[in-house]
Design a protein around this motif. Structure first.
Motif, PDB file in Angstrom:
ATOM      1  N   ALA A 116       0.817  -1.205   0.000  1.00  0.00           N
ATOM      2  CA  ALA A 116       0.000   0.000   0.000  1.00  0.00           C
ATOM      3  C   ALA A 116       0.852   1.256   0.000  1.00  0.00           C
ATOM      4  O   ALA A 116       0.559   2.226  -0.688  1.00  0.00           O
ATOM      5  CB  ALA A 116      -0.925   0.001   1.218  1.00  0.00           C
ATOM      6  N   SER A 117       1.947   1.235   0.771  1.00  0.00           N
ATOM      7  CA  SER A 117       2.755   2.442   0.905  1.00  0.00           C
ATOM      8  C   SER A 117       3.476   2.821  -0.373  1.00  0.00           C
ATOM      9  O   SER A 117       3.939   3.947  -0.511  1.00  0.00           O
ATOM     10  CB  SER A 117       3.782   2.256   2.028  1.00  0.00           C
ATOM     11  N   THR A 118       3.602   1.891  -1.330  1.00  0.00           N
ATOM     12  CA  THR A 118       4.275   2.188  -2.596  1.00  0.00           C
ATOM     13  C   THR A 118       3.291   2.361  -3.732  1.00  0.00           C
ATOM     14  O   THR A 118       3.665   2.346  -4.893  1.00  0.00           O
ATOM     15  CB  THR A 118       5.262   1.061  -2.952  1.00  0.00           C
ATOM     16  N   ALA A 119       2.028   2.554  -3.417  1.00  0.00           N
ATOM     17  CA  ALA A 119       1.008   2.569  -4.461  1.00  0.00           C
ATOM     18  C   ALA A 119       1.138   3.736  -5.420  1.00  0.00           C
ATOM     19  O   ALA A 119       0.520   3.735  -6.464  1.00  0.00           O
ATOM     20  CB  ALA A 119      -0.384   2.583  -3.828  1.00  0.00           C
ATOM     21  N   HIS A 120       1.915   4.727  -5.048  1.00  0.00           N
ATOM     22  CA  HIS A 120       2.099   5.847  -5.965  1.00  0.00           C
ATOM     23  C   HIS A 120       3.258   5.618  -6.910  1.00  0.00           C
ATOM     24  O   HIS A 120       3.470   6.418  -7.814  1.00  0.00           O
ATOM     25  CB  HIS A 120       2.364   7.130  -5.164  1.00  0.00           C
ATOM     26  N   ALA A 121       4.031   4.523  -6.712  1.00  0.00           N
ATOM     27  CA  ALA A 121       5.291   4.370  -7.435  1.00  0.00           C
ATOM     28  C   ALA A 121       5.103   4.244  -8.930  1.00  0.00           C
ATOM     29  O   ALA A 121       5.950   4.668  -9.700  1.00  0.00           O
ATOM     30  CB  ALA A 121       6.050   3.150  -6.904  1.00  0.00           C
ATOM     31  N   HIS A 175       1.425  -3.148 -16.541  1.00  0.00           N
ATOM     32  CA  HIS A 175       0.598  -2.063 -16.027  1.00  0.00           C
ATOM     33  C   HIS A 175      -0.191  -2.513 -14.800  1.00  0.00           C
ATOM     34  O   HIS A 175      -0.340  -1.744 -13.843  1.00  0.00           O
ATOM     35  CB  HIS A 175      -0.354  -1.568 -17.112  1.00  0.00           C
ATOM     36  N   LEU A 176      -0.676  -3.751 -14.797  1.00  0.00           N
ATOM     37  CA  LEU A 176      -1.396  -4.225 -13.615  1.00  0.00           C
ATOM     38  C   LEU A 176      -0.420  -4.515 -12.481  1.00  0.00           C
ATOM     39  O   LEU A 176      -0.663  -4.143 -11.329  1.00  0.00           O
ATOM     40  CB  LEU A 176      -2.213  -5.475 -13.929  1.00  0.00           C
ATOM     41  N   VAL A 177       0.694  -5.170 -12.793  1.00  0.00           N
ATOM     42  CA  VAL A 177       1.649  -5.550 -11.760  1.00  0.00           C
ATOM     43  C   VAL A 177       2.227  -4.333 -11.052  1.00  0.00           C
ATOM     44  O   VAL A 177       2.466  -4.352  -9.839  1.00  0.00           O
ATOM     45  CB  VAL A 177       2.776  -6.410 -12.370  1.00  0.00           C
ATOM     46  N   THR A 178       2.466  -3.256 -11.781  1.00  0.00           N
ATOM     47  CA  THR A 178       3.005  -2.037 -11.171  1.00  0.00           C
ATOM     48  C   THR A 178       1.919  -1.068 -10.743  1.00  0.00           C
ATOM     49  O   THR A 178       2.212  -0.030 -10.150  1.00  0.00           O
ATOM     50  CB  THR A 178       3.967  -1.325 -12.142  1.00  0.00           C
ATOM     51  N   GLY A 179       0.662  -1.389 -11.041  1.00  0.00           N
ATOM     52  CA  GLY A 179      -0.454  -0.546 -10.620  1.00  0.00           C
ATOM     53  C   GLY A 179      -0.959  -1.014  -9.271  1.00  0.00           C
ATOM     54  O   GLY A 179      -1.967  -1.706  -9.170  1.00  0.00           O
ATOM     55  N   TYR A 180      -0.253  -0.633  -8.199  1.00  0.00           N
ATOM     56  CA  TYR A 180      -0.545  -1.180  -6.884  1.00  0.00           C
ATOM     57  C   TYR A 180      -1.940  -0.829  -6.393  1.00  0.00           C
ATOM     58  O   TYR A 180      -2.524  -1.570  -5.598  1.00  0.00           O
ATOM     59  CB  TYR A 180       0.511  -0.713  -5.880  1.00  0.00           C
ATOM     60  N   GLU A 209      -8.363   8.997 -11.147  1.00  0.00           N
ATOM     61  CA  GLU A 209      -7.475   8.496 -10.097  1.00  0.00           C
ATOM     62  C   GLU A 209      -8.082   8.703  -8.713  1.00  0.00           C
ATOM     63  O   GLU A 209      -7.896   7.875  -7.811  1.00  0.00           O
ATOM     64  CB  GLU A 209      -6.111   9.190 -10.189  1.00  0.00           C
ATOM     65  N   SER A 210      -8.828   9.769  -8.522  1.00  0.00           N
ATOM     66  CA  SER A 210      -9.476  10.011  -7.236  1.00  0.00           C
ATOM     67  C   SER A 210     -10.558   8.978  -6.968  1.00  0.00           C
ATOM     68  O   SER A 210     -10.663   8.440  -5.853  1.00  0.00           O
ATOM     69  CB  SER A 210     -10.078  11.423  -7.205  1.00  0.00           C
ATOM     70  N   VAL A 211     -11.362   8.668  -7.976  1.00  0.00           N
ATOM     71  CA  VAL A 211     -12.433   7.682  -7.789  1.00  0.00           C
ATOM     72  C   VAL A 211     -11.850   6.284  -7.604  1.00  0.00           C
ATOM     73  O   VAL A 211     -12.397   5.464  -6.857  1.00  0.00           O
ATOM     74  CB  VAL A 211     -13.427   7.727  -8.962  1.00  0.00           C
ATOM     75  N   ILE A 212     -10.734   5.983  -8.263  1.00  0.00           N
ATOM     76  CA  ILE A 212     -10.071   4.692  -8.046  1.00  0.00           C
ATOM     77  C   ILE A 212      -9.665   4.553  -6.578  1.00  0.00           C
ATOM     78  O   ILE A 212      -9.886   3.511  -5.949  1.00  0.00           O
ATOM     79  CB  ILE A 212      -8.855   4.542  -8.974  1.00  0.00           C
ATOM     80  N   ALA A 213      -9.081   5.616  -6.019  1.00  0.00           N
ATOM     81  CA  ALA A 213      -8.715   5.586  -4.602  1.00  0.00           C
ATOM     82  C   ALA A 213      -9.951   5.414  -3.728  1.00  0.00           C
ATOM     83  O   ALA A 213      -9.951   4.640  -2.761  1.00  0.00           O
ATOM     84  CB  ALA A 213      -7.969   6.867  -4.233  1.00  0.00           C
ATOM     85  N   ALA A 214     -11.039   6.119  -4.075  1.00  0.00           N
ATOM     86  CA  ALA A 214     -12.278   5.996  -3.305  1.00  0.00           C
ATOM     87  C   ALA A 214     -12.843   4.577  -3.385  1.00  0.00           C
ATOM     88  O   ALA A 214     -13.386   4.053  -2.400  1.00  0.00           O
ATOM     89  CB  ALA A 214     -13.298   7.006  -3.809  1.00  0.00           C
ATOM     90  N   SER A 215     -12.714   3.929  -4.546  1.00  0.00           N
ATOM     91  CA  SER A 215     -13.246   2.575  -4.704  1.00  0.00           C
ATOM     92  C   SER A 215     -12.547   1.592  -3.775  1.00  0.00           C
ATOM     93  O   SER A 215     -13.169   0.683  -3.220  1.00  0.00           O
ATOM     94  CB  SER A 215     -13.108   2.118  -6.162  1.00  0.00           C
ATOM     95  N   ILE A 216     -11.239   1.775  -3.604  1.00  0.00           N
ATOM     96  CA  ILE A 216     -10.494   0.902  -2.692  1.00  0.00           C
ATOM     97  C   ILE A 216     -10.982   1.094  -1.269  1.00  0.00           C
ATOM     98  O   ILE A 216     -11.207   0.122  -0.534  1.00  0.00           O
ATOM     99  CB  ILE A 216      -8.989   1.204  -2.785  1.00  0.00           C
ATOM    100  N   ALA A 271      -5.869   4.378   1.173  1.00  0.00           N
ATOM    101  CA  ALA A 271      -6.692   4.815   0.042  1.00  0.00           C
ATOM    102  C   ALA A 271      -7.248   6.214   0.278  1.00  0.00           C
ATOM    103  O   ALA A 271      -7.331   7.023  -0.651  1.00  0.00           O
ATOM    104  CB  ALA A 271      -7.827   3.822  -0.192  1.00  0.00           C
ATOM    105  N   LEU A 272      -7.621   6.506   1.509  1.00  0.00           N
ATOM    106  CA  LEU A 272      -8.133   7.843   1.811  1.00  0.00           C
ATOM    107  C   LEU A 272      -7.034   8.906   1.682  1.00  0.00           C
ATOM    108  O   LEU A 272      -7.294  10.025   1.250  1.00  0.00           O
ATOM    109  CB  LEU A 272      -8.737   7.863   3.212  1.00  0.00           C
ATOM    110  N   VAL A 273      -5.813   8.533   2.052  1.00  0.00           N
ATOM    111  CA  VAL A 273      -4.688   9.451   1.864  1.00  0.00           C
ATOM    112  C   VAL A 273      -4.489   9.723   0.379  1.00  0.00           C
ATOM    113  O   VAL A 273      -4.316  10.870  -0.049  1.00  0.00           O
ATOM    114  CB  VAL A 273      -3.406   8.880   2.493  1.00  0.00           C
TER     115      VAL A 273
END
Length: 359
Positions: free
Chosen positions: A13-18, A179-184, A244-251, A348-350
């Protein structure tokens, strides 16, 4: 064991922006003298390369336009391995009206010796200071195009003949997997969808759990395939910040459902289908950057989608057996389901706040 699994969830989770590292866009055309490239790069990357600091405005970078052009001309080389082409850069300018971080554009012309053999482009800019940097290279031929993604350690591309259809399909399939493997964030959404399936396997058996997960994954596939295709073909285009915001909200939504009702599985296919529509726009982002080749547009799109599905199925298959095993251990519901879901939801909220408020 549960502590190890929770640590893995937090580390992932902590590397999800990578996978959202900086990007450069290069369009290559062969000319009678050799080649010409149009380069677009993010202002922050240009500023860092010039030693101005990451907060330097575009105006400060443009004031050093000659230095930037010289730096890129030295770092992006074209040659045949024995002889390098002579490069000359034009003045940079701001790219107007683009979604995403502000970018600069400039042109570099290359004069190559007549005796030069097969030309190869190599990009040594930004990669040394940003391991996640990607250069999206599009090569134009007469009526055809080729597309590559350069990453750290793989920074060369041949400027030869147009690629075969088989070569293109293989390349786009691999890009879909990567793209999926690096799309944390996509992976964490999938994990949230299947995290409680271990309890179902314990209660009703692995066959029932497999069928349940298959339905959920199929629903997610249907959702993101529709919007991936629509966005890639230009039928529907949404702002990347919104997507990208809605993707984070979905999680966060699915993770919080796991905390609230850890035995609830009936709603998962519908959540997967609905939020899959949004994730499809996220998947399409890399295609927009890479560009679908004109000679195999639909086939390349399908290959990319198949690559996503193969990676998705592999991820779910790898996760299900350990979750089923953990479901029989003390603390599964408390630490794995609820604890893991709380960690995922908080991250995800962050991301939601970061993405919604990003400049």
């Amino acid at each position: 064991m549960w502590r190890l699994v929770l640590l893995v969830i937090l580390a992932c989770a902590s590397t999800a922006h990578a996978h959202r590292g900086s990007a450069k866009y290069v369009v290559v055309e062969r000319t009678s003298e050799g080649a010409s490239i149009d380069v677009e790069l993010e202002v922050v990357d240009a500023a860092m390369e010039l030693g101005l600091g990451e907060d330097a405005p575009a105006s400060a970078v443009l004031a050093r336009g000659d230095d930037l052009g010289a730096l890129l001309a030295r770092g992006i080389t074209i040659g045949d391995g024995a002889v390098a082409c002579t490069a000359g850069a034009g003045a940079p300018s701001e790219v107007e009206g683009e979604d995403g971080p502000p970018r600069l554009a400039l042109t570099i012309d290359y004069a190559c010796p007549e005796a030069a053999g097969d030309l190869v482009l190599r990009d040594d800019t930004i990669f040394p200071t940003d391991a996640q940097h990607e250069a999206f290279v599009r090569i134009r031929f007469a009526g055809d195009t080729d597309a590559h993604v350069l990453r750290a350690g793989r920074q060369d591309v041949a400027l030869g003949e147009p690629p075969s259809t088989v070569s293109l399909l293989g390349r786009f399939l691999v890009e879909g997997v990567l793209h999926l493997v690096t799309g944390y964030d996509h992976l964490l959404f999938l994990l949230s969808l299947v995290l409680t399936a271990g309890g179902l396997a314990l209660r009703e058996g692995m066959r029932v759990a497999l069928r349940d997960v298959a339905i959920v994954v199929t629903a997610f596939t249907l959702g993101h395939s529709v919007t991936l295709i629509a966005a890639a073909l230009g039928v529907i285009v949404l702002p990347s910040r919104l997507v990208e915001s809605v993707i984070a909200a979905s999680i966060a939504v699915v993770a919080l459902l796991n905390v609230w009702r850890p035995d609830e599985r009936r709603s998962m296919p519908w959540l997967a289908l609905g939020f899959g529509l949004v994730h499809g726009f996220g998947f399409s982002g890399v295609l927009a950057e890479l560009g679908l080749p004109a000679q195999a547009r639909v086939l390349s799109l399908l290959a990319f989608n198949v690559g996503i599905e193969l990676a998705q199925l592999a991820f779910v298959a790898v996760m299900l057996s350990p979750l089923a095993w953990l479901a029989g251990k003390p603390g599964y519901r408390t630490w794995i389901v609820r604890g893991g879901s709380i960690a995922i939801a908080l991250l995800a909220l962050v991301w939601l706040v970061e993405r919604a408020t990003a400049p």
